[in-house]
Design an enzyme around this catalytic site. Structure first.
Site, PDB file in Angstrom:
ATOM      1  N   LYS A  18      -1.803 -16.115-104.104  1.00  0.00           N
ATOM      2  CA  LYS A  18      -1.689 -16.610-105.404  1.00  0.00           C
ATOM      3  C   LYS A  18      -0.540 -16.075-106.030  1.00  0.00           C
ATOM      4  O   LYS A  18       0.187 -15.158-105.642  1.00  0.00           O
ATOM      5  CB  LYS A  18      -3.005 -16.398-105.865  1.00  0.00           C
ATOM      6  CG  LYS A  18      -4.112 -17.333-105.346  1.00  0.00           C
ATOM      7  CD  LYS A  18      -5.570 -16.882-106.054  1.00  0.00           C
ATOM      8  CE  LYS A  18      -6.709 -17.729-105.321  1.00  0.00           C
ATOM      9  NZ  LYS A  18      -7.911 -17.587-106.176  1.00  0.00           N
ATOM     10  N   TYR A  58      -8.531 -28.072-106.307  1.00  0.00           N
ATOM     11  CA  TYR A  58      -9.684 -27.419-106.820  1.00  0.00           C
ATOM     12  C   TYR A  58     -10.610 -28.521-107.434  1.00  0.00           C
ATOM     13  O   TYR A  58     -11.625 -27.895-108.213  1.00  0.00           O
ATOM     14  CB  TYR A  58      -9.183 -26.491-107.733  1.00  0.00           C
ATOM     15  CG  TYR A  58      -8.817 -25.105-107.134  1.00  0.00           C
ATOM     16  CD1 TYR A  58      -9.619 -24.476-106.305  1.00  0.00           C
ATOM     17  CD2 TYR A  58      -7.624 -24.670-107.423  1.00  0.00           C
ATOM     18  CE1 TYR A  58      -9.130 -23.290-105.599  1.00  0.00           C
ATOM     19  CE2 TYR A  58      -7.008 -23.514-106.807  1.00  0.00           C
ATOM     20  CZ  TYR A  58      -7.980 -22.561-106.022  1.00  0.00           C
ATOM     21  OH  TYR A  58      -7.486 -21.525-105.535  1.00  0.00           O
ATOM     22  N   ARG A  94     -11.763 -15.883 -93.807  1.00  0.00           N
ATOM     23  CA  ARG A  94     -12.663 -15.669 -95.162  1.00  0.00           C
ATOM     24  C   ARG A  94     -13.029 -14.265 -95.081  1.00  0.00           C
ATOM     25  O   ARG A  94     -13.077 -13.374 -96.029  1.00  0.00           O
ATOM     26  CB  ARG A  94     -13.992 -16.618 -95.068  1.00  0.00           C
ATOM     27  CG  ARG A  94     -13.616 -17.885 -95.099  1.00  0.00           C
ATOM     28  CD  ARG A  94     -13.324 -18.351 -96.645  1.00  0.00           C
ATOM     29  NE  ARG A  94     -14.475 -18.181 -97.419  1.00  0.00           N
ATOM     30  CZ  ARG A  94     -14.528 -18.501 -98.825  1.00  0.00           C
ATOM     31  NH1 ARG A  94     -13.470 -19.088 -99.373  1.00  0.00           N
ATOM     32  NH2 ARG A  94     -15.653 -18.361 -99.585  1.00  0.00           N
ATOM     33  N   THR A 100     -15.248 -13.375-103.055  1.00  0.00           N
ATOM     34  CA  THR A 100     -14.538 -13.857-103.984  1.00  0.00           C
ATOM     35  C   THR A 100     -14.333 -12.950-105.298  1.00  0.00           C
ATOM     36  O   THR A 100     -13.214 -12.751-106.057  1.00  0.00           O
ATOM     37  CB  THR A 100     -15.347 -15.221-104.827  1.00  0.00           C
ATOM     38  OG1 THR A 100     -15.493 -16.076-103.600  1.00  0.00           O
ATOM     39  CG2 THR A 100     -14.665 -15.867-105.861  1.00  0.00           C
ATOM     40  N   ASN A 121      -7.548 -13.132-107.648  1.00  0.00           N
ATOM     41  CA  ASN A 121      -8.178 -12.675-106.520  1.00  0.00           C
ATOM     42  C   ASN A 121      -7.011 -12.811-105.322  1.00  0.00           C
ATOM     43  O   ASN A 121      -7.473 -12.844-104.067  1.00  0.00           O
ATOM     44  CB  ASN A 121      -9.491 -12.896-106.222  1.00  0.00           C
ATOM     45  CG  ASN A 121      -9.638 -14.430-106.116  1.00  0.00           C
ATOM     46  OD1 ASN A 121      -8.584 -15.261-106.105  1.00  0.00           O
ATOM     47  ND2 ASN A 121     -11.004 -14.993-105.879  1.00  0.00           N
ATOM     48  N   HIS A 124      -6.241 -17.440-101.520  1.00  0.00           N
ATOM     49  CA  HIS A 124      -7.223 -18.388-101.252  1.00  0.00           C
ATOM     50  C   HIS A 124      -7.369 -18.624 -99.856  1.00  0.00           C
ATOM     51  O   HIS A 124      -6.543 -18.636 -98.972  1.00  0.00           O
ATOM     52  CB  HIS A 124      -6.896 -19.554-102.065  1.00  0.00           C
ATOM     53  CG  HIS A 124      -7.745 -21.014-101.375  1.00  0.00           C
ATOM     54  ND1 HIS A 124      -8.732 -21.302-101.976  1.00  0.00           N
ATOM     55  CD2 HIS A 124      -7.417 -21.750-100.319  1.00  0.00           C
ATOM     56  CE1 HIS A 124      -9.133 -22.402-101.322  1.00  0.00           C
ATOM     57  NE2 HIS A 124      -8.626 -22.746-100.085  1.00  0.00           N
TER      58      HIS A 124
END
Ligand code: IDP
Ligand code: MG
Length: 155
Positions: A18, A58, A94, A100, A121, A124
């Protein structure tokens, strides 16, 4: 299934570094973690994304309270789009990224180490094999994906 996944449990997942990860100067740090986990880079690009692209990506979150904030943030600067391939890559990435909300992330995860907040955060990653297939195809053509064995001898 993406090209090069004839082996059982081979998966390709989509990661986005991000804007705060890019501007924070940790692109290399993040990618190094994935390479050390024996994931290979199937595709890699840095660019700005449009509001339309962020909205479509999204789509599952449209109408939620944080949606506008999310699109604003994801279009606030360049991102790195990354397709990663490896053994059970979807779940592996993940786990490496962490929860998250960074307040709930385990030590040693990317979000624990770098994320200042849930909204910003840092990374993704796709949440299932089905999402991964959609998300990789959202940003990359099949012809842009490469295939090679993950590193071992130089690390
Ligand atoms: P994920 O990125 O861990 O899969 P999702 O629930 O899919 O999490 O949400 C997508 C992104 O939207 C999150 O990474 C986070 O940046 C943002 N987000 C999710 N829930 C909230 C919230 O309650 N407040 C602010 N931002 C949120
Ligand atoms: Mg998600």
């Amino acid at each position: 299934e993406q090209p090069g996944e004839e082996q059982k449990h081979m998966q390709t997942t989509l990661v986005i570094i991000k804007p705060n990860g890019v501007q924070g100067g940790i692109i290399g740090e993040i990618i190094a973690r994935y390479e050390k986990a024996r994931l290979s880079i199937a595709a890699l690009r840095i660019r700005n994304i449009t509001r339309e692209e962020a909205d479509g990506f999204y789509a599952e979150h449209r109408g939620k309270g944080f949606f506008t904030e999310l699109v604003d943030f994801m279009t606030s600067g360049p991102v790195v789009l990354l397709a990663l391939r490896g053994e059970k890559a979807v779940e592996a990435v993940r786990q490496m990224n962490g929860a998250t909300n960074p307040k709930n992330a385990q030590p040693g995860t990317i979000r624990f180490d770098f994320a200042p907040s849930m909204g910003e955060n840092v990374v993704h990653s796709s949440d299932s094999p089905e999402s991964a297939a959609r998300e990789v195809a959202y940003w990359f053509k099949d012809s842009e994906l490469v295939n090679y064995p993950a590193a071992s001898h130089l690390l």
